[in-house]
Structure formats: structure tokens, C-alpha cells
Design an enzyme around this catalytic site. Structure first.
Site, PDB file in Angstrom:
ATOM      1  N   ASP A  16       0.886  -1.166   0.000  1.00  0.00           N
ATOM      2  CA  ASP A  16       0.000   0.000   0.000  1.00  0.00           C
ATOM      3  C   ASP A  16       0.922   1.213   0.000  1.00  0.00           C
ATOM      4  O   ASP A  16       1.543   1.535   1.018  1.00  0.00           O
ATOM      5  CB  ASP A  16      -0.879  -0.042   1.265  1.00  0.00           C
ATOM      6  CG  ASP A  16      -1.673   1.251   1.481  1.00  0.00           C
ATOM      7  OD1 ASP A  16      -1.640   2.128   0.598  1.00  0.00           O
ATOM      8  OD2 ASP A  16      -2.316   1.370   2.542  1.00  0.00           O
ATOM      9  N   LYS A  80       2.845  11.345  -3.435  1.00  0.00           N
ATOM     10  CA  LYS A  80       1.837  10.637  -4.233  1.00  0.00           C
ATOM     11  C   LYS A  80       0.918  11.614  -4.970  1.00  0.00           C
ATOM     12  O   LYS A  80       0.405  11.311  -6.046  1.00  0.00           O
ATOM     13  CB  LYS A  80       1.022   9.751  -3.290  1.00  0.00           C
ATOM     14  CG  LYS A  80       0.045   8.813  -3.970  1.00  0.00           C
ATOM     15  CD  LYS A  80      -0.522   7.863  -2.944  1.00  0.00           C
ATOM     16  CE  LYS A  80      -1.655   7.026  -3.484  1.00  0.00           C
ATOM     17  NZ  LYS A  80      -2.192   6.114  -2.461  1.00  0.00           N
ATOM     18  N   GLU A 179      -7.254   0.627  -4.499  1.00  0.00           N
ATOM     19  CA  GLU A 179      -7.232   0.551  -3.024  1.00  0.00           C
ATOM     20  C   GLU A 179      -8.548   0.024  -2.443  1.00  0.00           C
ATOM     21  O   GLU A 179      -8.517  -0.865  -1.578  1.00  0.00           O
ATOM     22  CB  GLU A 179      -6.881   1.924  -2.426  1.00  0.00           C
ATOM     23  CG  GLU A 179      -5.396   2.247  -2.624  1.00  0.00           C
ATOM     24  CD  GLU A 179      -5.057   3.718  -2.468  1.00  0.00           C
ATOM     25  OE1 GLU A 179      -5.935   4.500  -2.040  1.00  0.00           O
ATOM     26  OE2 GLU A 179      -3.915   4.097  -2.792  1.00  0.00           O
ATOM     27  N   ASP A 249     -13.266   5.467   2.869  1.00  0.00           N
ATOM     28  CA  ASP A 249     -11.857   5.593   3.259  1.00  0.00           C
ATOM     29  C   ASP A 249     -11.590   7.011   3.755  1.00  0.00           C
ATOM     30  O   ASP A 249     -11.495   7.950   2.965  1.00  0.00           O
ATOM     31  CB  ASP A 249     -10.987   5.249   2.032  1.00  0.00           C
ATOM     32  CG  ASP A 249      -9.488   5.362   2.325  1.00  0.00           C
ATOM     33  OD1 ASP A 249      -9.114   5.887   3.389  1.00  0.00           O
ATOM     34  OD2 ASP A 249      -8.697   4.926   1.477  1.00  0.00           O
TER      35      ASP A 249
END
Ligand code: AMP
Length: 667
Positions: A16, A80, A179, A249
């Protein structure tokens, strides 16, 4: 180059690669597990401190994060957000990044440190390399392949950049998994069971163990050391049914809601992302800010509007606010005390209710995104089969409740929300590597499930080989007088005593009003759903207090281990039953003696001395058996002694009742 099945021997890890934190996991026959660093830390902060002179990595992870304030212009976090993006795409991000971002070839965003221009891929590769080394140290073998997760909304350029980062790190990215899909895979979703609904296939009534009889095993009052549920893994039974899953999330700085359809095929999971919504700048950090703002406002009200907060104080406040927030996820209030120097002391108690009132609009914003995602997927709430929670901020009770209310179902919380994506990536990796052939089937519950009762025995609520889904409930009570909290320890196994079973999880039911022993009515319900996820709910029915936990019982177990456990239980059956019987006899004997002593007190001189002595002699005999070691007491003899004591005290009970009645009449 991608998606090709690996050979049996190849190690493929799941990674991850997160905005804030990154993790690596590995899944074998026992299921997925996080590979920690040499200090046992699961998470690697996605932060790299670069060397100004040559642009190399000077520190990665915890160390780089710890010194970020000292070296803001060369400590690279949130890289990211730049992966595979053009300058145009990231211009709104730049104000939030303390380091320099410049335009590279073909308008790409790059990081500039000293005289060096470095691609986001190269910086991500430094993080990946660290994870690769960690995995190699943990597994004792070279690791060259990985499944890496990416946000569902990543476009081709962002995915390619992630793949390139892997290549630079010496890792072949054999598959990229979205994800939310990874989170669902960690729960074994997508391999839907033939019976999708959690209809009741088995219901044990409370009648088996009733409150009024003494045979009621009592929930252990002492706190057992809580232990995290073992991360689980298992192979869902492959079939062609798909599941529609909402993955919510909520991390520190980002929020994503994804709705996906997941199907297991011969070649592994196939996902279809139906919609995504969210906010790239919404997360737990906002709640920290709310607490900081509240404190600063009140401090100024108390000590002067002009009071300044230098950067070091602000930084300290941020840490402190986060700690307060986390405390309020577990407790209902937190004491705040800040010494501002010069005799200025700011003190207050912040309650969970107050924080929830402050954070309500923040949670509502995530709910608006959920509505938008549903509309985007053209689905109704009823069409969502499961809800999975990801991200540290989903530990906030109000968030779990709001998501549950919105989707009208209990979300999955069994796995650590920080680890669930990496665990799922490793599940996919294991499938590609062919290391999961021996996984447990989900059609039946392989080992019995129950809770610890007083004296260290296990009360089994669901027995081995029950068909999934399954449900059972039983009523328990308390042993100690005025007990206001009860520890519920959930065990798995075939043996009679907790010492020989596997602890799956623990939780506490608190806030029970003090009542005499045996009066609280504790309803414990076990529900194993179609995916093998176990939810245990404990409700004290007189007060309405409720608490729950969720675990995935089959993770961390191989088929061989299950068989071994079964064999052990046969081998020890007689000794186990005897031990369990002695525990029950001792408990009941203690209760009997307690009652008889109460009656003796009540009748006082109302019985003749000879009879009194006779009863005392029975008590002494039984007490002797209670106190004797297991190997020196015969359960049959013990039972006979209790029977004799019961028999001898019938007249005492009658006298006591008669006296009570007389007393009542006088009043
Ligand atoms: P993530 O980005 O998923 O690592 O999530 C990090 C966020 O989760 C941070 O804002 C943390 O403060 C928050 N967090 C972690 N644990 C808890 C907790 N027990 N209660 C509330 N927030 C938490």
C-alpha cells in the site's frame, strides 16, 4: 508484462503506497499479515529527506518525518499527490507543500532540492525500496515482485508512474489493484457465498442457559489482556456471483468513497469501479484543527486576545489535539491542561459529545459524498451488499455510526483500517503466486466460537461445522456484586478451557448500573455472515447498554492447523470435560454457600444449634473441595457433597422464607 501468474516459488508481496503512510504485507496459507520493520512498526511514513548535494535519500520514514520541521524544503511528503501529474494538475496543491515543485519534461511536476530536479517516481521508489528491504528481512528471501495499490480514481499516467516507481526500486509490479478493491479482498469479499443474505440458519434460544438456574456460566469479570484479532485470510469459494461494495476511506488528509462491483473468477478478482467521490483535502487533520481552534479561542478569551502562538507552540498543539481526538475515540471525555508559562494554566474537560457536535458538519460532508457516489453508480442503498471501512479516522465512533446509519447496515471494521489495503494487496499477490491453494473454505465454520465464562471455561455459542451464515445468542449474567463493566473475550477452538483455545478479540461492556450479582441480563449474540466475518454484540438488557466487536475468525489458520485442533480436542475430550465440570461445580458451590450464609444470618437463633452445626459441617466439606487442587478432587464426590448440602439446607430455606414473610407482614 503484467497480470501473468507467477510460479509457485515466487514471493510476491502486497504494497500500500500511501500519501501519508506505506505498508508491505505478505499472505501465505495462514492468511495475510503485515511485515513490520526491525522495531516492530507496521507503518512506514511516506516521507523522504533528500540530500541537497546529490539528491539522494538521506532519511526515509519515521526519521524523515521527525525532522520535517527542521528541514522543510528538502523533506518530501505527500509525493503521491504529484505522481504522473502535470504542473497544471497540481497547482492547487503547491501552497500546501513546503518543498519546491518545478516543471520537468513534457510539463511534468518534479521536486527540486538543492540543484537537483527529481521525479516523484524516483522519490516513491525510495519508499518502495525501503519496503522491499523490510520484506526481505522479514521473509529471509529476495523479493522482486509486488502487487501495488493505487486510488481507484488514478488515471493511466498516474498508474504508469506508480509502475515506474516500482521498476526503479527493483520491483516488478505484477498487478496494480485499486485501493478499495484491496480493502474488500482483505475481507474475502467478491467470492460471494451462494446464500448472500445473512438469514438465520441457526438460532439458539436463551433457554439453554437461564438466569434463574445456577448452571448459568458467568461472564468473566476480570479484565483479560486484550489482544488484537489475528489478521485473517482466506480463500472465498470461487463462484460467479458478484458483490456490490461501498468502501469508505477516511484518512488524515483525504477522503474517498468508492462503489465497486467485485467478482471472483478463475484468474482472481475482477473489479469494476462504478463510482468514486470524495475530497482530497478532507480528513482527520481537520478534526485536529477544530480542537486547536477551540483551544486557541478559549485561551485568548481567558488570557488576552493578543496572545500569540509561536510555530513551536502550534506544532505542540497539533500533536496534543490529535492525541485528545484519539482519546475521545475510546473514552467519553478527555482532560486538557496546557501550561502557557507565566502562571497561565488553561484547563478544561472536552467530552466526546462536544467533539461530535463540532465535527458533525465534517462527517456530514462525507455523507454528501456518499450520496453523490450512489447517484454516480445509479444504485440505491439496498443494492449495496457490504460496506468496508478504511483509514485511521474510521476509528472515530461517530464516523462508524454515521456510515452505518447512511447505508442501513453495519460496516466491516474487523481488520485494522490502516492495514486493510496492504493486507488485501497481499491476498491478491498470493493468488497470483499460487500460494493460497490451501485456504480454508467458507461454507462452514471450521472451529467453534464462544466466550470466556467465569473460571476460564469457554461457553460455545456456535459449534464447529455450522453452516455459514450462522447466528446464536445466549443470556449470561454477572458473578460479582455491583459489577459495572464486563469483559467479553471471544475465543475459537474445540477445547473446554480458554487456555487451550485461541483468543480472537476482546471488548468491554461498560456503564452497567450497579446491580446484585446475577441480576444483569447480558445478551451475547454471535453473527457469522456469508463472508465469514463474525460480529459479537453484548447487550445488558435491563439498562440497554450495548457494545460490539468484529473479527474474521478464519484468518491466521491453515487447514492443517484446523485438523490438528480437532484431533487435540478428541484426545483431551474426557480431561477437558472433567475440568469444565469442576469449574462449573466450584462456581455453583460458591453461590450456594453465599446463599446459605445469607439465610443463616437471616434466621439467626431461629434454628437450633445442632442444626446450625450440621449445616456448617456441610459447608466446610464443600469449601474444602472448592479449595482443593483439581487432581485431588473427584467431580462425582464433589457433586454428591453439594447435593447433600442442598438437601440438608431445605429446612433452613423454609425457616428463612417464613421469617421473611413474617417480617413483611409486620411492615
Ligand atoms: P491514515 O491517513 O489512514 O493513516 O489515517 C490517519 C488519521 O487517522 C489521522 O488523522 C489520525 O489522527 C487518525 N486516527 C488514527 N487513529 C485514530 C483514532 N483511534 N481515533 C480517531 N482518529 C484516529
Amino acid at each position: 508484462m503484467t497480470d501473468k501468474p507467477a510460479t509457485e516459488q515466487e514471493l510476491i508481496v502486497g504494497i500500500d503506497l500511501g500519501t501519508t503512510n506505506s505498508l508491505v504485507a505478505y499472505c501465505d496459507e495462514k492468511g495475510p499479515r503485515i511485515l513490520p520493520d526491525d522495531q516492530g512498526r507496521a507503518v512506514l511514513p511516506s516521507v523522504v529527506r533528500l540530500n541537497e548535494s546529490d539528491g539522494s535519500a538521506e532519511a526515509i520514514g519515521h526519521e524523515a518525518r521527525a525532522t520535517a520541521i527542521e528541514f522543510p524544503e528538502r523533506t518530501i511528503h505527500s509525493v503521491k499527490r504529484l505522481m504522473g501529474r502535470g504542473m497544471q494538475d497540481v497547482k492547487n496543491e503547491l501552497s500546501q507543500l513546503p518543498y519546491r515543485v518545478v516543471e520537468g519534461e513534457q510539463n511534468t511536476a518534479r521536486v527540486a532540492v538543492g540543484g537537483h530536479v527529481i521525479s516523484p517516481q524516483a522519490i516513491s521508489a525510495m519508499i518502495l525500496m525501503e519496503l522491499k528491504q523490510r520484506a526481505e528481512a522479514a521473509l529471509g528471501k529476495p523479493v522482486r515482485k509486488a502487487v501495488v495499490t493505487v486510488p481507484a480514481y488514478f488515471d493511466d499516467a498516474q498508474r504508469q508512474a506508480t509502475r515506474d516507481a516500482g521498476r526503479i526500486a527493483g520491483l516488478e509490479v505484477v498487478r496494480m489493484v485499486n485501493e478499495p478493491t484491496a480493502a474488500a479482498l482483505a475481507y474475502g469479499l467478491g467470492g460471494a457465498h451462494p446464500h448472500k443474505n445473512d438469514s438465520l440458519v441457526k438460532e439458539k434460544s436463551a433457554g439453554g442457559i437461564s438466569l434463574s438456574t445456577k448452571l448459568n456460566p458467568e461472564v468473566c469479570a476480570e479484565d483479560a489482556k486484550p489482544q488484537a484479532a489475528v489478521p485473517n485470510t482466506q480463500d472465498p469459494t470461487p463462484n460467479t456471483q458478484s458483490q456490490t461494495i461501498a468502501v469508505y476511506d477516511l484518512g488524515g488528509g483525504t477522503f474517498d468513497i468508492s462503489i465497486l462491483r467485485l467478482e471472483q473468477t478463475e484468474n482472481g478478482a475482477v473489479d469494476q469501479v462504478l463510482s468514486t467521490a470524495g475530497d482530497t483535502h478532507l480528513g482527520g487533520d481537520d478534526v485536529d484543527q477544530m480542537i486547536i481552534q477551540l483551544v486557541m479561542r478559549e485561551v485568548r478569551e481567558q488570557f488576552g486576545e493578543k496572545l500569540q502562538f509561536p510555530p513551536a507552540t502550534q506544532q505542540a498543539l497539533r500533536k496534543f489535539a490529535e492525541a485528545t481526538k484519539i482519546k475521545l475515540s475510546n473514552e467519553t471525555s478527555a482532560d486538557i491542561e496546557i501550561d502557557l508559562g507565566d502562571g497561565k494554566l488553561y484547563k478544561r474537560t472536552l467530552t466526546r459529545d462536544e467533539l461530535e457536535a463540532l465535527a458533525k458538519p465534517w462527517v456530514d460532508r462525507t455523507m454528501d459524498a456518499c450520496k453523490q457516489a450512489l447517484r454516480g453508480a445509479k444504485l440505491t442503498i439496498e443494492e449495496i451488499d457490504r460496506i468496508v471501512l478504511v483509514g485511521g479516522s474510521t476509528r472515530i465512533p461517530m464516523v462508524v455510526e454515521a456510515v452505518g446509519d447512511f447505508f442501513e447496515a453495519e460496516p466491516y471494521t474487523a481488520l485494522d483500517p490502516d492495514q486493510v489495503v496492504a493486507l488485501g494487496a497481499s491476498v491478491q499477490a498470493a493468488r497470483l503466486a499460487g500460494t493460497r491453494q490451501g485456504g480454508l473454505l467458507l461454507d462452514v465454520i471450521p472451529l467453534s466460537l464462544g466466550i470466556e465464562t467465569m473460571g476460564g471455561a469457554v461457553a460455545k455459542l456456535i459449534t464447529a461445522n455450522s453452516t455459514i451464515p450462522a447466528r446464536a445468542s445466549e443470556i449470561f449474567s454477572t458473578y460479582a456484586e455491583g459489577q459495572t463493566k464486563i469483559a467479553i473475550n471471544v475465543y475459537q477452538g474445540e477445547r473446554e478451557l480458554v487456555a487451550d483455545c485461541r483468543l480472537l478479540g476482546s471488548f468491554e461492556l461498560t456503564g452497567i448500573p450497579p446491580m446484585p450479582a446475577g441480576l444483569p441480563k447480558l445478551n451475547v449474540t454471535f453473527v457469522v455472515d456469508a463472508n465469514g466475518v463474525l460480529t459479537v454484540t453484548a447487550t445488558e438488557e435491563r439498562s440497554g447498554r450495548r457494545a460490539r466487536t468484529q473479527v474474521v475468525p478464519n484468518h491466521g489458520l491453515t487447514r492443517d492447523e484446523v485438523q490438528q485442533i480437532e484431533r487435540d480436542s478428541f484426545a483431551h475430550a474426557k480431561a477437558d470435560m472433567d475440568a469444565h465440570r469442576l469449574i462449573d461445580l466450584r462456581l455453583n458451590a460458591k453461590l450456594d454457600i453465599r446463599n446459605i450464609n445469607k439465610q443463616l444470618d437471616r434466621v439467626g437463633k431461629g434454628i437450633e444449634p445442632g442444626y446450625h452445626d450440621e449445616i456448617e459441617a456441610h459447608i466446610a466439606t464443600v469449601q474444602g473441595m472448592i479449595d482443593s487442587p483439581d487432581d485431588q478432587v473427584d467431580a462425582d464426590v464433589f457433586q454428591q457433597a453439594m447435593h447433600d448440602m442442598d438437601h440438608a439446607t431445605i429446612r433452613l430455606a423454609e425457616v428463612a422464607i417464613a421469617q421473611t414473610l413474617k417480617g413483611d407482614l409486620k411492615q
